[in-house]
Design a protein around this motif. Structure first.
Motif, PDB file in Angstrom:
ATOM      1  N   GLY A 168       0.765  -1.235   0.000  1.00 37.34           N
ATOM      2  CA  GLY A 168       0.000   0.000   0.000  1.00 37.34           C
ATOM      3  C   GLY A 168       0.795   1.283   0.000  1.00 37.34           C
ATOM      4  O   GLY A 168       0.223   2.371   0.172  1.00 37.34           O
ATOM      5  N   PHE A 169       2.106   1.207  -0.216  1.00 37.38           N
ATOM      6  CA  PHE A 169       2.909   2.433  -0.228  1.00 37.38           C
ATOM      7  C   PHE A 169       2.688   3.206  -1.524  1.00 37.38           C
ATOM      8  O   PHE A 169       2.479   2.613  -2.590  1.00 37.38           O
ATOM      9  CB  PHE A 169       4.392   2.105  -0.027  1.00 37.38           C
ATOM     10  CG  PHE A 169       4.714   1.721   1.387  1.00 37.38           C
ATOM     11  CD1 PHE A 169       4.999   2.690   2.333  1.00 37.38           C
ATOM     12  CD2 PHE A 169       4.699   0.388   1.792  1.00 37.38           C
ATOM     13  CE1 PHE A 169       5.282   2.353   3.651  1.00 37.38           C
ATOM     14  CE2 PHE A 169       4.976   0.034   3.099  1.00 37.38           C
ATOM     15  CZ  PHE A 169       5.269   1.022   4.035  1.00 37.38           C
ATOM     16  N   ASP A 170       2.754   4.536  -1.412  1.00 40.06           N
ATOM     17  CA  ASP A 170       2.497   5.415  -2.552  1.00 40.06           C
ATOM     18  C   ASP A 170       3.766   5.934  -3.206  1.00 40.06           C
ATOM     19  O   ASP A 170       3.775   6.229  -4.404  1.00 40.06           O
ATOM     20  CB  ASP A 170       1.668   6.627  -2.105  1.00 40.06           C
ATOM     21  CG  ASP A 170       0.352   6.233  -1.483  1.00 40.06           C
ATOM     22  OD1 ASP A 170      -0.385   5.448  -2.117  1.00 40.06           O
ATOM     23  OD2 ASP A 170       0.043   6.708  -0.374  1.00 40.06           O
ATOM     24  N   ILE A 171       4.827   6.101  -2.424  1.00 38.76           N
ATOM     25  CA  ILE A 171       6.060   6.701  -2.931  1.00 38.76           C
ATOM     26  C   ILE A 171       7.245   6.099  -2.186  1.00 38.76           C
ATOM     27  O   ILE A 171       7.146   5.771  -0.998  1.00 38.76           O
ATOM     28  CB  ILE A 171       6.023   8.240  -2.760  1.00 38.76           C
ATOM     29  CG1 ILE A 171       7.204   8.910  -3.471  1.00 38.76           C
ATOM     30  CG2 ILE A 171       5.959   8.647  -1.296  1.00 38.76           C
ATOM     31  CD1 ILE A 171       7.085  10.434  -3.554  1.00 38.76           C
ATOM     32  N   LEU A 172       8.341   5.919  -2.907  1.00 38.42           N
ATOM     33  CA  LEU A 172       9.545   5.322  -2.327  1.00 38.42           C
ATOM     34  C   LEU A 172      10.721   6.279  -2.457  1.00 38.42           C
ATOM     35  O   LEU A 172      10.791   7.072  -3.398  1.00 38.42           O
ATOM     36  CB  LEU A 172       9.895   4.013  -3.031  1.00 38.42           C
ATOM     37  CG  LEU A 172       8.818   2.925  -3.045  1.00 38.42           C
ATOM     38  CD1 LEU A 172       9.307   1.713  -3.832  1.00 38.42           C
ATOM     39  CD2 LEU A 172       8.436   2.521  -1.622  1.00 38.42           C
ATOM     40  N   CYS A 173      11.658   6.179  -1.519  1.00 38.59           N
ATOM     41  CA  CYS A 173      12.916   6.918  -1.579  1.00 38.59           C
ATOM     42  C   CYS A 173      14.046   5.905  -1.708  1.00 38.59           C
ATOM     43  O   CYS A 173      14.072   4.913  -0.978  1.00 38.59           O
ATOM     44  CB  CYS A 173      13.121   7.761  -0.324  1.00 38.59           C
ATOM     45  SG  CYS A 173      11.905   9.066  -0.076  1.00 38.59           S
ATOM     46  N   ALA A 174      14.966   6.166  -2.628  1.00 36.38           N
ATOM     47  CA  ALA A 174      16.078   5.243  -2.870  1.00 36.38           C
ATOM     48  C   ALA A 174      17.273   5.639  -2.015  1.00 36.38           C
ATOM     49  O   ALA A 174      17.868   6.700  -2.203  1.00 36.38           O
ATOM     50  CB  ALA A 174      16.458   5.251  -4.348  1.00 36.38           C
ATOM     51  N   GLY A 175      17.638   4.773  -1.067  1.00 36.26           N
ATOM     52  CA  GLY A 175      18.766   5.034  -0.186  1.00 36.26           C
ATOM     53  C   GLY A 175      19.786   3.916  -0.228  1.00 36.26           C
ATOM     54  O   GLY A 175      19.510   2.828  -0.750  1.00 36.26           O
ATOM     55  N   GLU A 176      20.950   4.175   0.323  1.00 38.93           N
ATOM     56  CA  GLU A 176      22.029   3.183   0.289  1.00 38.93           C
ATOM     57  C   GLU A 176      22.985   3.374   1.462  1.00 38.93           C
ATOM     58  O   GLU A 176      23.016   4.418   2.094  1.00 38.93           O
ATOM     59  CB  GLU A 176      22.814   3.288  -1.022  1.00 38.93           C
ATOM     60  CG  GLU A 176      23.135   4.710  -1.486  1.00 38.93           C
ATOM     61  CD  GLU A 176      24.041   5.508  -0.589  1.00 38.93           C
ATOM     62  OE1 GLU A 176      24.987   4.921  -0.021  1.00 38.93           O
ATOM     63  OE2 GLU A 176      23.830   6.718  -0.437  1.00 38.93           O
ATOM     64  N   MET A 177      23.746   2.338   1.721  1.00 37.19           N
ATOM     65  CA  MET A 177      24.843   2.402   2.665  1.00 37.19           C
ATOM     66  C   MET A 177      25.897   1.399   2.240  1.00 37.19           C
ATOM     67  O   MET A 177      25.601   0.207   2.116  1.00 37.19           O
ATOM     68  CB  MET A 177      24.370   2.090   4.091  1.00 37.19           C
ATOM     69  CG  MET A 177      25.504   2.101   5.112  1.00 37.19           C
ATOM     70  SD  MET A 177      26.359   3.672   5.163  1.00 37.19           S
ATOM     71  CE  MET A 177      28.018   3.137   5.559  1.00 37.19           C
ATOM     72  N   GLY A 178      27.093   1.885   1.983  1.00 40.62           N
ATOM     73  CA  GLY A 178      28.158   0.977   1.592  1.00 40.62           C
ATOM     74  C   GLY A 178      29.476   1.711   1.522  1.00 40.62           C
ATOM     75  O   GLY A 178      29.661   2.562   0.648  1.00 40.62           O
ATOM     76  N   ILE A 179      30.369   1.435   2.427  1.00 34.49           N
ATOM     77  CA  ILE A 179      31.675   2.083   2.413  1.00 34.49           C
ATOM     78  C   ILE A 179      32.346   1.818   1.062  1.00 34.49           C
ATOM     79  O   ILE A 179      32.410   0.681   0.604  1.00 34.49           O
ATOM     80  CB  ILE A 179      32.555   1.561   3.565  1.00 34.49           C
ATOM     81  CG1 ILE A 179      31.889   1.867   4.912  1.00 34.49           C
ATOM     82  CG2 ILE A 179      33.946   2.179   3.503  1.00 34.49           C
ATOM     83  CD1 ILE A 179      31.598   3.334   5.162  1.00 34.49           C
TER      84      ILE A 179
END
Length: 354
Positions: A168-179
């Motif tokens: 049911g989500f309407d919008i997504l944010c693209a995030g990351e973590m990686g040295i």
């Protein structure tokens, strides 16, 4: 798994709904305020309408997906810290204590930490386990990953978009973590945009001059050793990419397949968007830009994507933080979009004057 059928995926992406976008643009013209006075925020609402297929878009349920992975290129001394930090932050994201997590709480966004290739397994059971491998290989010595691994990581992102849509989500944010992922991002940008590493490579989390020189040399060497094909984004991802970047590329493709907007964050997120746009050009219309990172390749990437971010705050935190910062601006724009019209106030509408 071998290479995905990107042509088929591209063909399956619903087209941008120009009728809904046009209706949204007409609606803006009727809102009681100077025409176009919210600038790119008005454009963002129009884009939401076209992506979501309605002139009345809503973004009530929002999520940030933080794809976490390690990069073998850290062996070249291109970072301030070791790979163990990637796992520490992945755990912190899942615990709700990382920077993006506390930011997301203020805008009612759920944060999901996804292990797509950490060298050290996370300890927090809330980290979603989708690991392709315990980090990539050192791209200065050969390909960062196999085609099978790249396809698997892209699939993680596509599946994540479908899963979030089904919830049911309407919008997504693209995030990351990686040295080390600003090093891989700079390499991808150099190849896909034809940039010299002196232009594409930045200081990341805060390298000194010697570290910056090592980073630039690593990017240059990786490109020389692997000879990635600029016309084949999948080949570029395999040779000088990261699992986090592949997963975010999949998220953009999956979001477009679901008719769901995906907000682009900083350099790493943007270079994943660029790769996705080369793999499946139709997915580009579902991308929303958030901010201009201080990393030097970011502006060229956003220009190549035709994106115009509303935020220029000198941010370079990562994790999806800049994407999250866009959400309250979208909330405010949508509130004005639903505000009083010229007719409601009993006054003549403004006209476009040349």
């Amino acid at each position: 798994m071998t290479a995905l059928d990107f042509a088929a995926l591209n063909a399956a992406i619903p087209p941008f709904d120009t009728e809904s976008a046009d209706l949204a643009r007409e609606h803006w013209a009727a809102v009681a305020k100077p025409l176009g006075s919210l600038g790119v925020l008005e454009d963002a609402v129009v884009q939401l309408a076209g992506i979501m297929g309605t002139p009345n878009p809503e973004i009530r349920d929002r999520a940030v997906l933080v794809f976490c992975a390690d990069n073998g290129v850290v062996a070249q001394g291109v970072t301030q810290c070791g790979q163990e930090v990637s796992t520490l932050v992945a755990d912190s994201v899942a615990a709700g204590t990382s920077s993006v997590a506390v930011m997301a709480k203020t805008v009612r966004a759920q944060v999901v930490s996804v292990d797509v290739g950490l060298a050290t397994p996370p300890s927090n059971p809330r980290v979603v386990g989708c690991s392709v491998a315990p980090g990539t290989a050192d791209m200065t010595e050969g390909p960062a990953m196999t085609p099978e691994q790249a396809a698997a990581a892209i699939d993680v992102g596509i599946d994540a978009a479908h899963s979030m849509r089904s919830r049911g989500f309407d919008i997504l944010c693209a995030g990351e973590m990686g040295i080390g992922n600003t090093t891989t991002s700079s390499a991808i940008a150099s190849v896909l945009l034809g940039l010299d590493p002196t232009v594409s490579v930045g200081r990341g989390a805060g390298l000194d001059d010697e570290g910056l020189a090592r980073k630039e040399a690593a990017v240059r060497r990786a490109i020389q050793v692997n000879a990635p094909d600029p016309a084949d984004a999948f080949d570029v991802l395999c040779k000088v990419g990261g699992f986090d970047i592949c997963a975010m590329a999949g998220l953009y493709i999956g979001g477009a397949l679901c008719g769901m907007p995906v907000v682009v964050d900083g350099l790493v997120s943007a270079v994943a968007a660029l790769a996705a746009s080369r793999l499946c050009p139709a997915c580009t219309h579902a991308m929303l830009a958030s901010h201009i990172s201080t990393e030097p390749a970011t502006v060229a990437i956003l220009e190549a994507l035709g994106l115009h971010p509303p935020i220029n705050a000198g941010m370079r935190l990562g994790e999806g933080s800049g994407a999250v910062a866009l959400l309250p601006l979208l909330d405010m724009a949508l509130a004005v979009y639903d505000a009083a019209s010229f007719d409601d106030l009993g006054m003549d509408a403004y006209e476009e004057l040349s």
